[in-house]
Motif scaffolding. Sequence first.
Motif, PDB file in Angstrom:
ATOM      1  N   LEU A   1       4.519   7.232   3.857  1.00  0.00           N
ATOM      2  CA  LEU A   1       5.353   7.197   5.064  1.00  0.00           C
ATOM      3  C   LEU A   1       4.664   6.453   6.191  1.00  0.00           C
ATOM      4  CD1 LEU A   1       6.821  10.828   5.197  1.00  0.00           C
ATOM      5  CD2 LEU A   1       8.092   8.711   4.874  1.00  0.00           C
ATOM      6  N   VAL A   2       3.385   6.728   6.358  1.00  0.00           N
ATOM      7  CA  VAL A   2       2.617   6.066   7.429  1.00  0.00           C
ATOM      8  C   VAL A   2       2.617   4.555   7.212  1.00  0.00           C
ATOM      9  CG1 VAL A   2       0.318   5.769   8.428  1.00  0.00           C
ATOM     10  CG2 VAL A   2       1.169   8.074   7.891  1.00  0.00           C
ATOM     11  N   GLU A   3       2.367   4.145   5.978  1.00  0.00           N
ATOM     12  CA  GLU A   3       2.265   2.705   5.698  1.00  0.00           C
ATOM     13  C   GLU A   3       3.622   2.026   5.803  1.00  0.00           C
ATOM     14  OE1 GLU A   3      -0.497   1.229   5.623  1.00  0.00           O
ATOM     15  OE2 GLU A   3      -1.664   3.086   5.584  1.00  0.00           O
ATOM     16  N   PHE A   4       4.681   2.649   5.315  1.00  0.00           N
ATOM     17  CA  PHE A   4       6.011   2.058   5.419  1.00  0.00           C
ATOM     18  C   PHE A   4       6.440   1.924   6.880  1.00  0.00           C
ATOM     19  CE2 PHE A   4       6.965   3.864   0.997  1.00  0.00           C
ATOM     20  CZ  PHE A   4       6.658   2.658   0.388  1.00  0.00           C
ATOM     21  N   SER A   5       6.141   2.935   7.671  1.00  0.00           N
ATOM     22  CA  SER A   5       6.495   2.892   9.097  1.00  0.00           C
ATOM     23  C   SER A   5       5.770   1.743   9.787  1.00  0.00           C
ATOM     24  CB  SER A   5       6.148   4.217   9.784  1.00  0.00           C
ATOM     25  OG  SER A   5       6.885   5.279   9.231  1.00  0.00           O
ATOM     26  N   ARG A   6       4.480   1.621   9.493  1.00  0.00           N
ATOM     27  CA  ARG A   6       3.690   0.548  10.120  1.00  0.00           C
ATOM     28  C   ARG A   6       4.168  -0.813   9.626  1.00  0.00           C
ATOM     29  NH1 ARG A   6       2.060  -1.992  13.566  1.00  0.00           N
ATOM     30  NH2 ARG A   6      -0.068  -2.719  13.916  1.00  0.00           N
ATOM     31  N   ALA A   7       4.503  -0.910   8.353  1.00  0.00           N
ATOM     32  CA  ALA A   7       5.006  -2.176   7.813  1.00  0.00           C
ATOM     33  C   ALA A   7       6.309  -2.563   8.489  1.00  0.00           C
ATOM     34  CB  ALA A   7       5.207  -2.072   6.302  1.00  0.00           C
TER      35      ALA A   7
ATOM     36  N   ARG B   1      13.780   0.437   3.388  1.00  0.00           N
ATOM     37  CA  ARG B   1      14.365   1.105   2.206  1.00  0.00           C
ATOM     38  C   ARG B   1      13.321   2.000   1.531  1.00  0.00           C
ATOM     39  NH1 ARG B   1      19.249  -1.231   0.776  1.00  0.00           N
ATOM     40  NH2 ARG B   1      19.655  -3.282   1.682  1.00  0.00           N
ATOM     41  N   ALA B   2      12.097   1.473   1.425  1.00  0.00           N
ATOM     42  CA  ALA B   2      11.041   2.280   0.821  1.00  0.00           C
ATOM     43  C   ALA B   2      10.731   3.509   1.676  1.00  0.00           C
ATOM     44  CB  ALA B   2       9.782   1.424   0.656  1.00  0.00           C
ATOM     45  N   LEU B   3      10.771   3.335   2.982  1.00  0.00           N
ATOM     46  CA  LEU B   3      10.529   4.455   3.894  1.00  0.00           C
ATOM     47  C   LEU B   3      11.614   5.517   3.741  1.00  0.00           C
ATOM     48  CD1 LEU B   3       9.080   5.838   6.231  1.00  0.00           C
ATOM     49  CD2 LEU B   3      10.351   4.351   7.813  1.00  0.00           C
ATOM     50  N   ILE B   4      12.855   5.077   3.619  1.00  0.00           N
ATOM     51  CA  ILE B   4      13.972   6.019   3.444  1.00  0.00           C
ATOM     52  C   ILE B   4      13.784   6.825   2.165  1.00  0.00           C
ATOM     53  CG2 ILE B   4      16.457   6.166   2.966  1.00  0.00           C
ATOM     54  CD1 ILE B   4      16.702   3.626   4.805  1.00  0.00           C
ATOM     55  N   ALA B   5      13.390   6.146   1.092  1.00  0.00           N
ATOM     56  CA  ALA B   5      13.169   6.843  -0.181  1.00  0.00           C
ATOM     57  C   ALA B   5      12.037   7.862  -0.037  1.00  0.00           C
ATOM     58  CB  ALA B   5      12.850   5.837  -1.273  1.00  0.00           C
ATOM     59  N   ALA B   6      10.958   7.459   0.661  1.00  0.00           N
ATOM     60  CA  ALA B   6       9.824   8.363   0.842  1.00  0.00           C
ATOM     61  C   ALA B   6      10.206   9.560   1.702  1.00  0.00           C
ATOM     62  CB  ALA B   6       8.656   7.611   1.471  1.00  0.00           C
ATOM     63  N   LEU B   7      11.005   9.329   2.740  1.00  0.00           N
ATOM     64  CA  LEU B   7      11.460  10.426   3.602  1.00  0.00           C
ATOM     65  C   LEU B   7      12.326  11.400   2.808  1.00  0.00           C
ATOM     66  CD1 LEU B   7      12.297   8.431   6.852  1.00  0.00           C
ATOM     67  CD2 LEU B   7      10.538  10.205   6.629  1.00  0.00           C
ATOM     68  N   GLY B   8      13.166  10.851   1.941  1.00  0.00           N
ATOM     69  CA  GLY B   8      14.001  11.713   1.101  1.00  0.00           C
ATOM     70  C   GLY B   8      13.167  12.589   0.191  1.00  0.00           C
ATOM     71  N   ARG B   9      12.118  11.991  -0.395  1.00  0.00           N
ATOM     72  CA  ARG B   9      11.238  12.777  -1.270  1.00  0.00           C
ATOM     73  C   ARG B   9      10.497  13.856  -0.482  1.00  0.00           C
ATOM     74  NH1 ARG B   9       8.022   8.978  -5.593  1.00  0.00           N
ATOM     75  NH2 ARG B   9       9.792   7.810  -6.411  1.00  0.00           N
ATOM     76  N   ALA B  10      10.203  13.537   0.766  1.00  0.00           N
ATOM     77  CA  ALA B  10       9.465  14.501   1.590  1.00  0.00           C
ATOM     78  C   ALA B  10      10.364  15.584   2.169  1.00  0.00           C
ATOM     79  CB  ALA B  10       8.750  13.769   2.725  1.00  0.00           C
TER      80      ALA B  10
ATOM     81  N   LEU C   1       0.835  -1.198   0.000  1.00  0.00           N
ATOM     82  CA  LEU C   1       0.000   0.000   0.000  1.00  0.00           C
ATOM     83  C   LEU C   1       0.871   1.250   0.000  1.00  0.00           C
ATOM     84  CD1 LEU C   1      -2.696   1.444   0.136  1.00  0.00           C
ATOM     85  CD2 LEU C   1      -2.737   1.064   2.617  1.00  0.00           C
ATOM     86  N   GLY C   2       1.964   1.209   0.762  1.00  0.00           N
ATOM     87  CA  GLY C   2       2.901   2.333   0.755  1.00  0.00           C
ATOM     88  C   GLY C   2       3.479   2.579  -0.630  1.00  0.00           C
ATOM     89  N   LEU C   3       3.852   1.495  -1.317  1.00  0.00           N
ATOM     90  CA  LEU C   3       4.379   1.634  -2.682  1.00  0.00           C
ATOM     91  C   LEU C   3       3.334   2.232  -3.618  1.00  0.00           C
ATOM     92  CD1 LEU C   3       6.282  -1.758  -3.151  1.00  0.00           C
ATOM     93  CD2 LEU C   3       7.289   0.495  -2.740  1.00  0.00           C
ATOM     94  N   ALA C   4       2.087   1.776  -3.477  1.00  0.00           N
ATOM     95  CA  ALA C   4       1.013   2.280  -4.335  1.00  0.00           C
ATOM     96  C   ALA C   4       0.752   3.759  -4.068  1.00  0.00           C
ATOM     97  CB  ALA C   4      -0.256   1.458  -4.100  1.00  0.00           C
ATOM     98  N   LEU C   5       0.719   4.145  -2.802  1.00  0.00           N
ATOM     99  CA  LEU C   5       0.499   5.550  -2.448  1.00  0.00           C
ATOM    100  C   LEU C   5       1.648   6.418  -2.946  1.00  0.00           C
ATOM    101  CD1 LEU C   5      -0.879   5.086   1.171  1.00  0.00           C
ATOM    102  CD2 LEU C   5      -2.174   5.830  -0.836  1.00  0.00           C
ATOM    103  N   LEU C   6       2.857   5.871  -2.881  1.00  0.00           N
ATOM    104  CA  LEU C   6       4.017   6.608  -3.382  1.00  0.00           C
ATOM    105  C   LEU C   6       3.887   6.859  -4.875  1.00  0.00           C
ATOM    106  CD1 LEU C   6       6.558   7.703  -1.994  1.00  0.00           C
ATOM    107  CD2 LEU C   6       7.757   5.619  -2.673  1.00  0.00           C
TER     108      LEU C   6
END
Length: 282
Positions: free
Chosen positions: A202-208, A220-229, A188-193
């Motif tokens: 970010l919320v979904e990656f953190s929970r995952a 890794r996905a969370l790190i990428a999302a944080l970088g984009r944010a 879901l995090g990947l889809a939202l991204l």
Amino acid sequence: MNLPIALTLGRIVLVPLIIVFLISSSRVHVFIAALIFIAASLTDWLDGRMARRWNQVTRLGTLLDPIADKLLVAAALVALVIIALGHATVRRNEDYRTALAIHRDTVAKRPDNPRARNNLGIELNRRGETDEAERHFAEAVRLRPDIAEARANLGAALLHRGVVDQAVVHLSEAVRLKDGLGEARYHLGLALLRQGDIQGALVEFSRAGEILAEGADPRRALIAALGRAGRAEDAMAELAELVRLEPGSAGARYLLGNALYRHGRIEEAIAQDWPLPPLPEE
């Protein structure tokens, strides 16, 4: 005891040998059983001929001869039945050699069983047959919309195919039905991204990450999302955690060292075995 009666008793003794050799898996043993059967059949002809020729017909011989004949025929029939049952068992075991065959058989017998559909989809997906897997996931959801695992698998399949909006719908419903589905939250995090919803991702990656504990992919996905944010400090903190989880990962150490260097924390970058950039030429 005369010779014809001895031959009749010998024929009775040969019966268990015929069964033992016939049910053996060895072709040589089957051939031996056939020879014994032929020999026993010849004694049936021989003992009667000898008894009549030598005038040795007795009440005992008259009683034993048909018994021996019936035992011989029965032994052959029993052995053939055992062989047939064994062959059927082998065929059935061949059909059930793989999990895929088991799940296909279950779906064929119970096509309205949503969990059977979901299990078959999982096995097909493992084998790379994603289109057929998606069809079974969709059918499982149609049959029972409240099965979170089937929705999660359908959402992941849709995401893999690039149908992002529908993937988000099914994955969101999956985690609503069952909060602890770490893989579903990761997908879901990947889809939202992909939809551009970085905060939601970010919320979904953190929970995952919390659910999957030591799982590196969500991190890794969370790190990428944080970088984009633009949340560099948080991204570096997650990178440091990734290095802790994967101390032998040169790639993770390089990323962390690079991030630290960009923020002026050179000594910390060097501590990650990060190579210093070359000095500018004069």
